[in-house]
Design an enzyme around this catalytic site. Structure first.
Site, short mmCIF file in Angstrom:
data_model
loop_
_atom_site.label_atom_id
_atom_site.label_comp_id
_atom_site.label_asym_id
_atom_site.label_seq_id
_atom_site.Cartn_x
_atom_site.Cartn_y
_atom_site.Cartn_z
N GLU A 28 0.85 -1.18 0.00
CA GLU A 28 0.00 0.00 0.00
C GLU A 28 0.91 1.25 0.00
OE1 GLU A 28 -2.75 0.50 3.27
OE2 GLU A 28 -3.83 2.06 2.21
N GLY B 137 2.72 2.31 10.92
CA GLY B 137 2.46 1.49 12.10
C GLY B 137 2.30 0.02 11.77
N ALA B 138 1.44 -0.27 10.81
CA ALA B 138 1.19 -1.66 10.46
C ALA B 138 0.38 -1.70 9.17
CB ALA B 138 0.41 -2.35 11.57
N MET B 139 0.20 -2.90 8.64
CA MET B 139 -0.47 -3.02 7.35
C MET B 139 -1.37 -4.25 7.33
SD MET B 139 -1.00 -1.79 4.43
CE MET B 139 -2.14 -2.59 3.31
N ASN C 80 -2.54 -6.42 5.20
CA ASN C 80 -2.52 -7.42 4.12
C ASN C 80 -3.40 -8.61 4.48
OD1 ASN C 80 -0.14 -5.94 3.06
ND2 ASN C 80 0.81 -6.81 4.88
N HIS D 57 -7.18 -2.30 14.84
CA HIS D 57 -7.34 -1.54 13.59
C HIS D 57 -7.05 -2.43 12.38
CE1 HIS D 57 -7.12 2.19 11.11
NE2 HIS D 57 -6.28 1.45 10.41
N GLU D 58 -5.91 -3.09 12.40
CA GLU D 58 -5.53 -3.91 11.23
C GLU D 58 -6.50 -5.08 11.08
OE1 GLU D 58 -3.54 -2.37 9.44
OE2 GLU D 58 -2.78 -1.04 11.01
N HIS E 181 -9.75 -4.01 9.51
CA HIS E 181 -9.65 -3.76 8.07
C HIS E 181 -10.08 -4.99 7.26
CE1 HIS E 181 -8.13 0.19 7.18
NE2 HIS E 181 -6.98 0.06 7.81
N GLU F 246 -10.15 4.05 5.86
CA GLU F 246 -9.37 4.46 7.04
C GLU F 246 -10.23 5.17 8.09
OE1 GLU F 246 -6.83 3.11 7.66
OE2 GLU F 246 -5.99 2.49 5.72
N1 0A1 Z 1 -3.28 0.90 5.74
C1 0A1 Z 1 -2.40 0.96 6.86
C2 0A1 Z 1 -1.44 2.07 6.84
C3 0A1 Z 1 -0.33 2.02 5.88
C4 0A1 Z 1 -0.34 2.85 4.81
C5 0A1 Z 1 0.72 2.93 3.96
C6 0A1 Z 1 1.80 2.13 4.23
O1 0A1 Z 1 2.89 2.18 3.45
C7 0A1 Z 1 2.97 3.18 2.54
C8 0A1 Z 1 1.82 1.28 5.31
C9 0A1 Z 1 0.73 1.23 6.13
C10 0A1 Z 1 -3.23 1.21 8.10
O2 0A1 Z 1 -4.15 2.00 8.04
O3 0A1 Z 1 -2.92 0.66 9.11
ZN ZN Z 2 -5.92 1.65 8.48
#
Ligand code: 0A1
Ligand code: ZN
Length: 854
Positions: free
Chosen positions: A126, A258-260, A262, A294-295, A298, A317
């Site tokens: 992302e 912070g985190a992702m 996936n 949060h993750e 998602h 978000e």
């Molecule tokens: N979607 C993730 C946040 C996130 C966005 C971009 C990143 O790299 C460019 C990494 C993480 C979240 O909302 O936690």
């Molecule tokens: Zn998020």
């Protein structure tokens, strides 16, 4: 290689230009042959042209890729490499595209795409990182199923979905849920797992794992419990279940955010998942619980229903932040969470919304989407949902959410889709409400009152200052939660939500025996700035009597600010009545300790600067610092005789438990310790430091000592004890700068950039130092300009290593127009110096130009 040329004229993308991709992606099969400097990625992608496509150009994104070969239906083809990707002539019927590319994960310090962190392979896709892995339509509205084969000699090799096979040197994964490429993930390395399990409400067993580097196994238990609580909460509150047999979390040390989220393979900055009582503070525990939630949340709000394009980022978000805030409120304390969130909103989002970087929650243009992962998209996006819920009511909110999941599961959606489910579920017209998504800027709401013959009238006038590209604003729908108190402190009207829709509007309340005291914007029911002429005695009255805990805190906070503003502007002495009110509150054992700690915490110096600016004054950072010091010293002296007793009474005995109750008590105890340390020469703090068995108390003692310039020995000891723990070392770096006096802040930070453990390659460490510099208001804005200079130099150096983190940290300069002309000139010179750097990234270029052009 087909990199975009550095400093090429930046391209701007517009929401209005959206066009769907001309092909369906039926399936994606990827094979990775891992090698640090030469990983080969083979892709086999089945495309089918869409019969009704407006545009059938076959363009695949690709950056920093070496194309080895391309085939269509098994026959080699010549692709044309163009800016940002490739084009190719393709059949008008379904076909199989195959490509082989080579990439260099070890050289990838930008931490986007496939990169290496401590010898471990890791991805971050992302927003637009997948195009650095292979050629692909890298846009969130292209969704497909992914099958992944990983070949390499790493002991653990993970990807999304469920494992389908593994052998010596290979592993295969299949994710049955169609997803956009930004949710793709791969991790490979020497990892160990902390296992767990969860049975869903429909009886499905899910295997859970937190994967970490050997040595970190002992820091996973809290995260695992947080994950299970999140899974249960989402079932109980939203009826949403997990949809795979496996859920993996991986901790990685080098990570931009912070985190992702996936799919099935969340990747976390290790600071946002690893926790132990010895190494993490109460605040860390709370944050980790929230980010894990949060993750996880998602999975439905983001993954099952994703965004049509990146302009819609707040769709996933804002909603997911709103959901994680609800979760934290349920797990901990609702008012405390609300107060913490409003403090954060005012500290991060209000300055953004009132400065050169202001943008609506749904922006309409961008150059680099990574620059829009902002407080406005996340936090204001969540506030907008909170307002919507308040306007339609809880039952309608959940009815609309059910419809959203039912109608849009598996789709890539827009804000229009989101609002339509609310309109359909409630019959309400949301066209005016939608302005919250398209207008930037924080509305100001001026309140006046009138009382005659038992009737009380409140009049509200709303206006929003101009923001870049938006000189005029229309009135918005503002839910204004209001209650009324009688002069003896009884509540005579319970909370009622007034709906403001016009530029000026009045509401009346009849049958009141005397003029009431209004409690306005209860629970902070809308992200606005309230302007109302009132007195400190009325504020003190509300601090004592309001039934809404948020507004009780708010009254105390407003008092704290007024007192400091008067000290700064008029050289006034700290207000005696306010000191008395604080003293009373701190001694009042009936009150929640967490609440008392919050009221005792001073407003930040940049908050005072912001308040002065809003009132048309030019803030002087040194004067604000001096007022803040004088106030705290006076408070400490006023409480002098009771501090030792208060300290003893609030000390939490027994084994450390990171729950809300204990955290609230420790927060109060730490505030008292910091006051006491100003008077006792640091004796008590030194004792606490020596005996602490948890990081919360060790850190609080160290911070109090360092602030009082009495912590040299403890700081050395802390370093000796924790030098091998990266996350604890980040605290050590940051604390020295946070505690430095204004005139030594920049020098302290500079010295730390020379420390052997400082690194440009680790975003956490860079942020620990440069973030602490920017966060020390009086130090950063010291008249010498040394703070500005040091930050600019380091941003220039970081830009070629990690553009994304550089661009985010540039925002430290966003408030520059608040300050006097000398400081403005100093900052402008630094911004121009950054902009003139040859080869500057698109990310940083966009941020700095926006700040300069406003
Ligand atoms: N979607 C993730 C946040 C996130 C966005 C971009 C990143 O790299 C460019 C990494 C993480 C979240 O909302 O936690
Ligand atoms: Zn998020």
């Amino acid at each position: 290689m087909n990199d975009a040329a550095p400093n090429a004229a930046p391209q701007t993308f517009y929401l209005k230009d959206y066009k769907p991709f001309g092909y369906e992606v039926e399936s994606v099969k990827l094979t990775f042959q891992l090698s640090p400097n030469a990983t080969k990625v083979h892709s086999a992608i089945r495309f089918t042209p869409k019969a009704d496509a407006e545009d059938n150009r076959f363009f695949l994104h690709g950056e920093q890729l070496s194309l080895i070969s391309a085939k269509i239906d098994g026959t080699p083809v010549t692709a044309r490499l163009v800016d940002g990707g490739l084009e190719c002539d393709v059949p008008r019927t379904s076909f199989l595209w195959e490509a082989e590319v080579e990439i260099d994960p070890a050289a990838n310090t930008a931490l986007e795409g496939l990169y290496m962190s401590n010898g471990m392979y890791c991805t971050q896709c992302e927003a637009e990182g997948f195009r650095k892995i292979t050629y692909y339509p890298d846009r969130p509205d292209v969704m497909s199923t992914f099958t992944v084969r990983i070949e390499g000699d790493e002991p653990v090799m993970l990807s999304n979905g469920n494992p389908t096979g593994a052998g010596e040197g290979w592993a295969e994964w299949h994710d049955p849920w169609p997803k956009p490429a930004y949710l793709f993930a791969l991790v490979a390395g020497d990892l160990v797992n902390h296992p767990g399990s969860f049975t869903t409400k429909s009886g499905k067993d899910v295997e859970l794992n937190i994967w970490v580097r050997p040595g970190d196994e002992g820091k996973c238990a809290f995260g695992m419990e947080a994950l299970k609580k999140s899974m249960k909460w989402d079932e109980d509150v939203y009826g949403l279940e997990y949809d795979l047999d496996l859920f993996n979390i991986v901790a990685v040390d080098d990570f931009n955010m912070g985190a992702m989220e996936n799919k099935g393979l969340n990747i976390f900055n290790s600071s946002c998942v690893l926790a132990s009582p010895e190494t993490s503070t109460d605040a860390n525990f709370e944050r980790i619980e929230a980010i894990i939630a949060h993750e996880y949340f998602h999975n439905w709000t983001g993954n099952r229903i994703t965004c049509r394009d990146w302009f819609q980022l707040c769709l996933k978000e804002g909603l997911t932040v709103f959901r994680d805030a609800q979760f934290t409120a349920d797990m901990r304390s609702e008012p405390v969470k609300r107060i913490e969130d409003v403090i954060a909103l005012r500290a991060r989002q209000f300055p953004e919304d009132g400065g050169p970087l202001a943008h609506p929650p749904r922006p309409e243009e961008f150059q680099e989407i990574n620059n829009f992962y902002t407080a406005t998209v996340y936090e204001k996006g969540a506030e907008v949902i909170g307002m919507l819920k308040r306007l339609v009511g809880d039952d309608n909110y959940y009815k609309a959410l059910n419809l959203y999941f039912e109608r849009h599961d598996g789709q890539a959606c827009t804000i229009e889709d989101w609002l339509k489910v609310f309109e359909d579920a409630t019959g309400r017209d949301l066209s005016q409400f939608k302005l919250w998504y398209s207008q930037a800027g924080t509305p100001r709401v001026k309140v006046t009152e009138d009382y005659a013959d038992g009737t009380y009238t409140l009049t509200f006038e709303q206006s929003t200052p101009p923001t870049p590209g938006q000189p005029e604003k229309a009135p918005r729908v503002i839910p204004m939660a209001v209650g009324l108190l009688s002069p003896n402190g009884d509540e005579v009207r319970g909370t009622q939500v007034l709906e403001l829709t016009e530029a000026k509007q009045s509401f009346t309340f009849d049958g009141l025996a005397s003029k009431p005291v209004p409690s306005i914007l209860r629970e902070f029911s809308a992200p606005v700035i309230l302007e109302r002429e009132t007195t400190n005695s009325e504020r003190a009255f509300l601090l004592a009597h309001d039934t809404d805990p948020f507004n009780r805190w708010e009254a105390g906070n407003a008092l704290a600010k007024e007192v400091r503003v008067a000290m700064v502007l008029d050289g006034a002495a700290p207000d005696a009545a306010y000191l008395d009110a604080l003293e009373k509150l701190v001694r009042d054992d009936e009150q929640d300790p967490a609440f008392r700690a919050l009221v005792l915490s001073p407003p930040s110096q940049s908050d005072i600067a912001q308040t002065l600016h809003e009132r048309g004054h030019t803030p002087d950072p040194q004067k604000i610092y001096d007022a803040s010091e004088t106030f705290t010293q006076t408070l400490a002296q006023q409480l002098e005789t009771s501090l030792p007793r208060l300290y003893a009474a609030t000390t939490v005995e027994g084994p450390y438990v990171p729950d809300a109750d204990g955290a609230g008590k420790r927060a109060l105890n730490s505030r008292i310790l910091s006051l006491l340390t100003r008077l006792d020469g640091g004796e008590q703090a030194a004792r606490q430091y020596a005996s602490a068995d948890n990081m919360t108390q060790q850190y609080a003692a160290l911070a109090a000592l360092m602030k009082a310039e009495k912590g040299e020995a403890q700081s050395k000891a802390f370093f000796e004890q924790w030098q091998d723990d990266r996350l604890v070392m980040d605290k050590w770096f940051a604390l020295q700068i946070a505690c430095a006096a204004p005139e030594t802040t920049a020098a302290t930070a500079k010295e730390l950039t020379q420390h052997p453990l400082f690194s440009m390659k680790n975003p956490n460490r860079f942020r620990a130092v440069m973030g602490a510099l920017a966060g020390n208001h009086a130090g950063f804005h010291h008249a010498s300009g040394a703070g500005y200079q040091l930050l600019a130099e380091n941003l220039i150096a970081l830009d070629s290593v990690n553009p994304q983190t550089t661009a985010r940290m540039c925002a430290a300069f966003q408030t520059w127009k608040r300050y006097d002309s000398k400081r403005q000139a100093q900052i402008q010179a630094e911004l121009e110096r950054i902009l003139a750097t040859s080869g500057l990234s698109r990310d940083t270029h966009e941020m700095v130009s926006r700040m300069l052009s406003a």
